[in-house]
Design a protein around this motif. Structure first.
Motif, short mmCIF file in Angstrom:
data_model
loop_
_atom_site.label_atom_id
_atom_site.label_comp_id
_atom_site.label_asym_id
_atom_site.label_seq_id
_atom_site.Cartn_x
_atom_site.Cartn_y
_atom_site.Cartn_z
N GLY A 173 0.80 -1.22 0.00
CA GLY A 173 0.00 0.00 0.00
C GLY A 173 0.83 1.27 0.00
O GLY A 173 0.32 2.35 -0.27
N GLN A 174 2.15 1.14 0.30
CA GLN A 174 3.00 2.33 0.36
C GLN A 174 3.78 2.55 -0.94
O GLN A 174 3.84 1.67 -1.81
CB GLN A 174 3.97 2.21 1.53
CG GLN A 174 3.24 2.20 2.89
CD GLN A 174 4.21 2.30 4.05
OE1 GLN A 174 5.37 1.91 3.94
NE2 GLN A 174 3.73 2.82 5.16
N SER A 175 4.41 3.74 -1.04
CA SER A 175 5.16 4.12 -2.24
C SER A 175 6.52 4.69 -1.85
O SER A 175 6.73 5.11 -0.71
CB SER A 175 4.41 5.19 -3.02
OG SER A 175 3.15 4.73 -3.43
N TRP A 176 7.42 4.73 -2.82
CA TRP A 176 8.70 5.40 -2.65
C TRP A 176 9.19 5.85 -4.02
O TRP A 176 8.97 5.16 -5.02
CB TRP A 176 9.74 4.47 -2.01
CG TRP A 176 11.00 5.20 -1.62
CD1 TRP A 176 12.17 5.27 -2.30
CD2 TRP A 176 11.18 6.00 -0.45
NE1 TRP A 176 13.08 6.05 -1.63
CE2 TRP A 176 12.50 6.52 -0.49
CE3 TRP A 176 10.35 6.34 0.63
CZ2 TRP A 176 13.00 7.36 0.52
CZ3 TRP A 176 10.85 7.15 1.62
CH2 TRP A 176 12.16 7.66 1.57
N THR A 177 9.82 7.01 -4.06
CA THR A 177 10.39 7.47 -5.32
C THR A 177 11.91 7.39 -5.25
O THR A 177 12.54 8.00 -4.38
CB THR A 177 9.94 8.91 -5.63
OG1 THR A 177 8.52 8.91 -5.83
CG2 THR A 177 10.62 9.44 -6.89
N TYR A 178 12.48 6.62 -6.12
CA TYR A 178 13.93 6.48 -6.23
C TYR A 178 14.45 7.53 -7.20
O TYR A 178 13.94 7.65 -8.32
CB TYR A 178 14.31 5.07 -6.69
CG TYR A 178 13.83 4.00 -5.74
CD1 TYR A 178 14.58 3.64 -4.63
CD2 TYR A 178 12.61 3.36 -5.94
CE1 TYR A 178 14.14 2.67 -3.73
CE2 TYR A 178 12.16 2.38 -5.05
CZ TYR A 178 12.92 2.05 -3.95
OH TYR A 178 12.48 1.10 -3.07
N LYS A 179 15.44 8.31 -6.76
CA LYS A 179 15.99 9.40 -7.57
C LYS A 179 17.39 9.02 -8.04
O LYS A 179 18.30 8.88 -7.24
CB LYS A 179 16.02 10.68 -6.74
CG LYS A 179 14.62 11.13 -6.32
CD LYS A 179 14.66 12.35 -5.40
CE LYS A 179 13.24 12.72 -4.97
NZ LYS A 179 13.22 13.78 -3.94
N LEU A 180 17.52 8.85 -9.34
CA LEU A 180 18.74 8.32 -9.93
C LEU A 180 19.29 9.27 -10.97
O LEU A 180 18.53 10.02 -11.60
CB LEU A 180 18.43 6.97 -10.62
CG LEU A 180 17.49 6.02 -9.86
CD1 LEU A 180 17.07 4.87 -10.77
CD2 LEU A 180 18.15 5.51 -8.59
N THR A 181 20.60 9.22 -11.20
CA THR A 181 21.21 9.97 -12.28
C THR A 181 22.05 9.02 -13.13
O THR A 181 22.82 8.21 -12.60
CB THR A 181 22.14 11.08 -11.72
OG1 THR A 181 21.36 11.94 -10.88
CG2 THR A 181 22.76 11.90 -12.85
N ALA A 182 21.86 9.12 -14.44
CA ALA A 182 22.68 8.31 -15.36
C ALA A 182 23.92 9.12 -15.70
O ALA A 182 23.83 10.17 -16.34
CB ALA A 182 21.89 8.00 -16.63
N GLY A 183 25.08 8.65 -15.24
CA GLY A 183 26.33 9.33 -15.54
C GLY A 183 26.92 8.83 -16.85
O GLY A 183 26.36 7.95 -17.51
N HIS A 184 28.07 9.39 -17.19
CA HIS A 184 28.73 8.90 -18.40
C HIS A 184 29.31 7.50 -18.16
O HIS A 184 29.62 6.79 -19.12
CB HIS A 184 29.79 9.90 -18.85
CG HIS A 184 29.16 11.18 -19.30
ND1 HIS A 184 28.48 11.28 -20.50
CD2 HIS A 184 29.02 12.38 -18.70
CE1 HIS A 184 27.98 12.50 -20.62
NE2 HIS A 184 28.29 13.19 -19.54
N ASP A 185 29.42 7.13 -16.89
CA ASP A 185 29.86 5.77 -16.55
C ASP A 185 28.67 4.84 -16.36
O ASP A 185 28.82 3.72 -15.84
CB ASP A 185 30.74 5.77 -15.30
CG ASP A 185 30.09 6.47 -14.11
OD1 ASP A 185 28.97 7.02 -14.26
OD2 ASP A 185 30.71 6.48 -13.03
N SER A 186 27.48 5.28 -16.79
CA SER A 186 26.28 4.45 -16.65
C SER A 186 25.81 3.87 -17.98
O SER A 186 24.78 3.19 -18.04
CB SER A 186 25.14 5.27 -16.03
OG SER A 186 25.51 5.81 -14.78
N VAL A 187 26.54 4.17 -19.05
CA VAL A 187 26.12 3.69 -20.37
C VAL A 187 26.24 2.17 -20.41
O VAL A 187 27.24 1.59 -19.99
CB VAL A 187 26.97 4.34 -21.49
CG1 VAL A 187 26.66 3.72 -22.85
CG2 VAL A 187 26.73 5.84 -21.50
#
Lengths: 312, 312, 312
Positions: free
Chosen positions: C152-166
């Motif tokens: 019933g609960q929620s969460w927002t995950y905040k992510l950044t795609a870096g140049h090392d994330s390709v």
């Protein structure tokens, strides 16, 4: 100039012939004759010992009937050794070392002479280019005769070594009997050089695979049974390493290091089922060295051998 | 100039001395004294908990007598901690971190003080150059005293760190007691830098190995027992990762990525038995992060720990 | 120019919106809505056959209730297919393919709708940058609500795609129910392109994972149940390969080779738990080809499928 190219293409070793249809300018045509034949008393440990543990084995544990790949002279003249010059390997397991160069075409003529289990067999090749009719892999409702060569029948697999085929690669049975056939040793290697690449002085085939209760190298278990590879200081040696079966391994050679193709200096390298790698070095270190799978339980179950380097 | 080189060679850290015979111009001579000693009550889980699962353990499950590698002051003066400055590790398992630079010669003096099991022991080193008499690997009929150092006896292993030795490498018992000794924690690492390579601010040793029913990191199982590595934002940190035993693992650190030596950005990397890799990054991410083997059954059996990064 | 950048950032596909706070110049903000939802009758083998072995299965062996990741329209409007355009995959397992480009920020809104087992769940992402509060990994006494999102609960995950994330990366449940949730299929992939990198014409997700007694690809076992991937000669195709669970695998495609990122030509590549790789080629070989894990016992337990290439 064209005449020279034709001549060069015509003399690429035993079993190779020039074909009118072949793209002569870009490579030779190599023909191999390979049969599935019974090896009724294959012995994984002819000396009946686990020398490292100091324990004895018995033929009831180490001998069993199996079917293997066996090289023949052209047009099924007579069986010959699987082992080409300079390979330093024993005979029969793995199957014939199939050599080629980038740009070559290969015709691998396969005949099923399995009078032991009378199973269908096939050859499936990694690393080379081919059409689906040379895939050799059984897929109900889709695959054809290439994937189920019945006893007494033949099939010719037509392969091309591309520039992306340089290296060593597995071949193995991929017919409906695949599981039993691979467990019995029906696998071998392609060794493909670049167009101008120099052949090593010595080439060693190391196939890690389980066999019954043992962990084998080239179908043999424990020091004294596994291949004894030899070289002389100053020679360029190449190890062709491959795994078959269901486990991952780590190949280790004592007293040596090599650069893997991504530039790392290593002396231990993972190889999983159907993965392969070829490593080379110029030999400088005389002595008797161990080579083995560094997975401890595999080493203890037989996956270990010796490599002798002598002075010139 | 020559005088300066001699001085530099003479002061390469605790246990290192200059030798008249050493090739001073190309590197130092480093001497290490390492003994096999009993650890009669090694505890894999001192807090007696699997914190992730919320279950309790008992000393009957986690404590056992074993034999480990222990560093000594020169000429067997007295035992000292295995852990060098900046390594952030616990003591005893793995064995002493043996540091060197490309071009150095290493004399590792080994003494067998195993009064617990009274077994032969040895040291076998990966990554470095040596003659067969410093191989330390038992091979019946071939190997010598280096491979079977009996209780009370000593052997000096003479090694050279080449330019192909840069990185981290295993050492471990390779005597006839190898199987039991490695299961008990008789392994450690060499950490070899290039000639002018900068040492990291923090160096963390992570050895994945099974121990009894558990999957351990440095001989310890479960969060709170495995090493707690720490660093400060801005520091350069290095992870030395290795596996021993019979299984493959995947090393993962939360919230970080690294470039492996073939140029790929990864955050999970396979390491098989006796394989090793060293990874570095400049720390930028404060927090408490998990590091663990991502093989799920291993993580659940204890192969997980925490890494704390604080702000300056 | 700045205006154009804002417009580009605003239209990066379904679920993506521009944010005032986002670093617009360096990338877009992408929002995804993903819920944990019951899949009460997941069938690993809808055709109830092991076609290669020629044996029949029954729903009692292949059907079970589980919980999976399911994509929703923005603000939990309604459930939509996990499969984006061009992916050629089936629905539900793996979870939604989360696409981004280097420089993008991702907000992944997660809601736990597990009315089946009523367990806590979470999302833990590999490859991207985030603060500890978006790690999603349970650590008693340390982790917060991100790691235990209750039903019933929620969460927002905040992510950044870096140049090392390709590349491609896993995400998966890392809550206290992790072991059961992953065994039931709670995993998926991030697919991150470089800033100017071209998207492939076809993208195939291959997740190797055990499920009950079978070895599955995307939660399905045996040819005819596993995904049938298709392409047309001339198309650029990409395979996103990943493993979850406790075993290592070797990914093999018949009749093709690829260059892995360290420059080696291979046709078989190891992938361990939570490791991933993306491989591309321009398709040139029409036919029906097998793709499978080359670990034999895995292939025999279902880890095999077909890939159809047709002429234009």
């Amino acid at each position: 100039m064209r005449r020279l190219a034709t001549i060069v293409a015509a003399v690429v070793g035993a079993g190779a012939v020039a074909s009118a249809a072949a793209p002569v300018a870009s490579g030779a045509v190599r023909q191999y004759w390979v049969a599935a034949v019974p090896a009724p008393t294959w012995n994984m440990a002819p000396n009946e010992r686990d020398a490292m543990a100091g324990t004895m084995l018995s033929p009831s544990q180490t001998v069993f009937p199996t079917v293997v790949f066996r090289r023949y002279t052209p047009h099924w003249g007579h069986p010959i050794r699987n082992v080409p010059s300079g390979s330093s390997n024993q005979d029969l397991i793995p199957g014939p070392l199939l050599r080629a160069r980038a740009g070559d075409r290969l015709y691998v003529h396969f005949k099923n002479l399995d009078t032991l289990y009378k199973r269908p067999h096939s050859m499936h090749f990694h690393g080379v280019h081919y059409k689906p009719s040379s895939d050799g892999a059984y897929l109900p409702g889709v695959s054809g005769r290439d994937a189920e060569v019945m006893p007494g029948q033949s099939w010719t697999y037509k392969l091309t070594a591309g520039h992306d085929s340089v290296g060593v690669w597995p071949y193995h049975d991929h017919s409906p009997s695949m599981e039993d056939s691979i467990a019995g040793g029906m696998y071998g290697m392609l060794s493909i050089l670049g167009r101008g690449q120099k052949r090593p002085d010595r080439e060693f085939e190391v196939v890690f695979a389980p066999m019954g209760d043992y962990q084998t190298i080239d179908g043999r278990a424990f020091v004294g049974n596994t291949p004894v590879f030899t070289s002389i200081v100053g020679q360029t040696i190449q190890w062709d390493v491959m795994a078959m079966g269901s486990e991952h391994h780590t190949f280790h050679v004592h007293g040596h290091r090599w650069v893997d193709r991504d530039g790392r200096d290593v002396d231990t390298q993972t190889v999983g089922p159907a993965e392969t790698f070829a490593i080379r070095w110029r030999e400088e270190d005389p002595g008797t060295w161990l080579y083995h799978c560094h997975v401890e339980s595999h080493m203890m179950a037989g996956m270990i051998g010796t490599y002798h380097v002598t002075r010139r």
